[in-house]
Scaffold this motif. Structure first.
Motif, PDB file in Angstrom:
ATOM      1  N   GLU A  83       0.868  -1.169   0.000  1.00 51.52           N
ATOM      2  CA  GLU A  83       0.000   0.000   0.000  1.00 51.52           C
ATOM      3  C   GLU A  83       0.909   1.224   0.000  1.00 51.52           C
ATOM      4  O   GLU A  83       1.667   1.440   0.947  1.00 51.52           O
ATOM      5  N   VAL A  84       0.851   1.975  -1.082  1.00 50.73           N
ATOM      6  CA  VAL A  84       1.624   3.205  -1.170  1.00 50.73           C
ATOM      7  C   VAL A  84       0.804   4.288  -0.499  1.00 50.73           C
ATOM      8  O   VAL A  84      -0.261   4.668  -0.972  1.00 50.73           O
ATOM      9  N   GLU A  85       1.307   4.762   0.648  1.00 52.34           N
ATOM     10  CA  GLU A  85       0.558   5.714   1.454  1.00 52.34           C
ATOM     11  C   GLU A  85       0.757   7.154   1.006  1.00 52.34           C
ATOM     12  O   GLU A  85      -0.094   8.002   1.225  1.00 52.34           O
ATOM     13  N   SER A  86       1.918   7.427   0.413  1.00 54.68           N
ATOM     14  CA  SER A  86       2.220   8.764  -0.109  1.00 54.68           C
ATOM     15  C   SER A  86       3.318   8.616  -1.146  1.00 54.68           C
ATOM     16  O   SER A  86       3.740   7.500  -1.445  1.00 54.68           O
ATOM     17  N   ASP A  87       3.793   9.724  -1.663  1.00 56.08           N
ATOM     18  CA  ASP A  87       4.865   9.664  -2.657  1.00 56.08           C
ATOM     19  C   ASP A  87       6.157   9.116  -2.070  1.00 56.08           C
ATOM     20  O   ASP A  87       7.039   8.679  -2.804  1.00 56.08           O
ATOM     21  N   THR A  88       6.275   9.136  -0.741  1.00 55.78           N
ATOM     22  CA  THR A  88       7.537   8.729  -0.112  1.00 55.78           C
ATOM     23  C   THR A  88       7.418   7.580   0.881  1.00 55.78           C
ATOM     24  O   THR A  88       8.425   7.150   1.429  1.00 55.78           O
ATOM     25  N   ASN A  89       6.216   7.074   1.119  1.00 54.34           N
ATOM     26  CA  ASN A  89       6.039   6.002   2.106  1.00 54.34           C
ATOM     27  C   ASN A  89       5.126   4.900   1.572  1.00 54.34           C
ATOM     28  O   ASN A  89       4.119   5.173   0.930  1.00 54.34           O
ATOM     29  N   ALA A  90       5.510   3.663   1.896  1.00 56.06           N
ATOM     30  CA  ALA A  90       4.694   2.503   1.542  1.00 56.06           C
ATOM     31  C   ALA A  90       4.855   1.453   2.636  1.00 56.06           C
ATOM     32  O   ALA A  90       5.848   1.451   3.369  1.00 56.06           O
ATOM     33  N   LYS A 116      10.500   3.471   2.210  1.00 53.72           N
ATOM     34  CA  LYS A 116      10.596   4.913   2.043  1.00 53.72           C
ATOM     35  C   LYS A 116      11.249   5.194   0.696  1.00 53.72           C
ATOM     36  O   LYS A 116      12.130   4.457   0.274  1.00 53.72           O
ATOM     37  N   TRP A 122      12.672   3.164  -4.124  1.00 55.33           N
ATOM     38  CA  TRP A 122      12.042   2.567  -2.947  1.00 55.33           C
ATOM     39  C   TRP A 122      13.070   1.770  -2.187  1.00 55.33           C
ATOM     40  O   TRP A 122      13.814   0.971  -2.763  1.00 55.33           O
TER      41      TRP A 122
END
Length: 125
Positions: A83-90, A116, A122
């Motif tokens: 699940e990619v939560e934002s452009d910088t976190n998954a 991150k 990634w």
């Protein structure tokens, strides 16, 4: 006109191949990271972790440098869901199957792994 059509089709095909071969996905990184981790390959694992974690794995690689791992287990990373939560976190979850090649004993481990994005790549955080 034929040349333009030929060049357009060729460019589209090459673009599709490049996009489909992208190894910079959370799923690909998780698979490589878990394989390196469970095979005690702490040198290669540094390619898949954030800068803040590299020192830890560098020390682990040095600690294991003089010891020889007699049996390298077979590692299969399955059911990777990210699940990619934002452009910088998954966050990814997966099932890791570890098999001893000598005894065929199997162990299954469920993992949740944070990632991150650093420098457009990634990495496991």
């Amino acid at each position: 006109m034929k040349n333009f059509l030929y060049v357009s089709v060729l460019a589209a095909t090459i673009s599709l191949i490049l996009v489909s071969c992208n190894k910079n996905t959370p799923e690909a990184v998780v698979e490589k990271y878990c394989t390196c981790y469970y095979q005690n390959n702490f040198t290669d694992i540094q390619n898949y972790v954030t800068e803040s974690n590299k020192d830890f794995y560098r020390k682990m690689a040095q600690a294991l440098e003089n010891s020889q791992q007699e049996v390298v287990p077979n590692v299969a990373v399955k059911n990777i869901e990210c699940e990619v939560e934002s452009d910088t976190n998954a966050t990814c979850s997966c099932l890791i199957q570890i098999t001893d090649p000598e005894t065929s004993e199997q162990e299954e481990i469920k993992k949740v792994i944070p990632l991150k994005m650093e420098n457009k790549t990634w990495l496991v955080d």
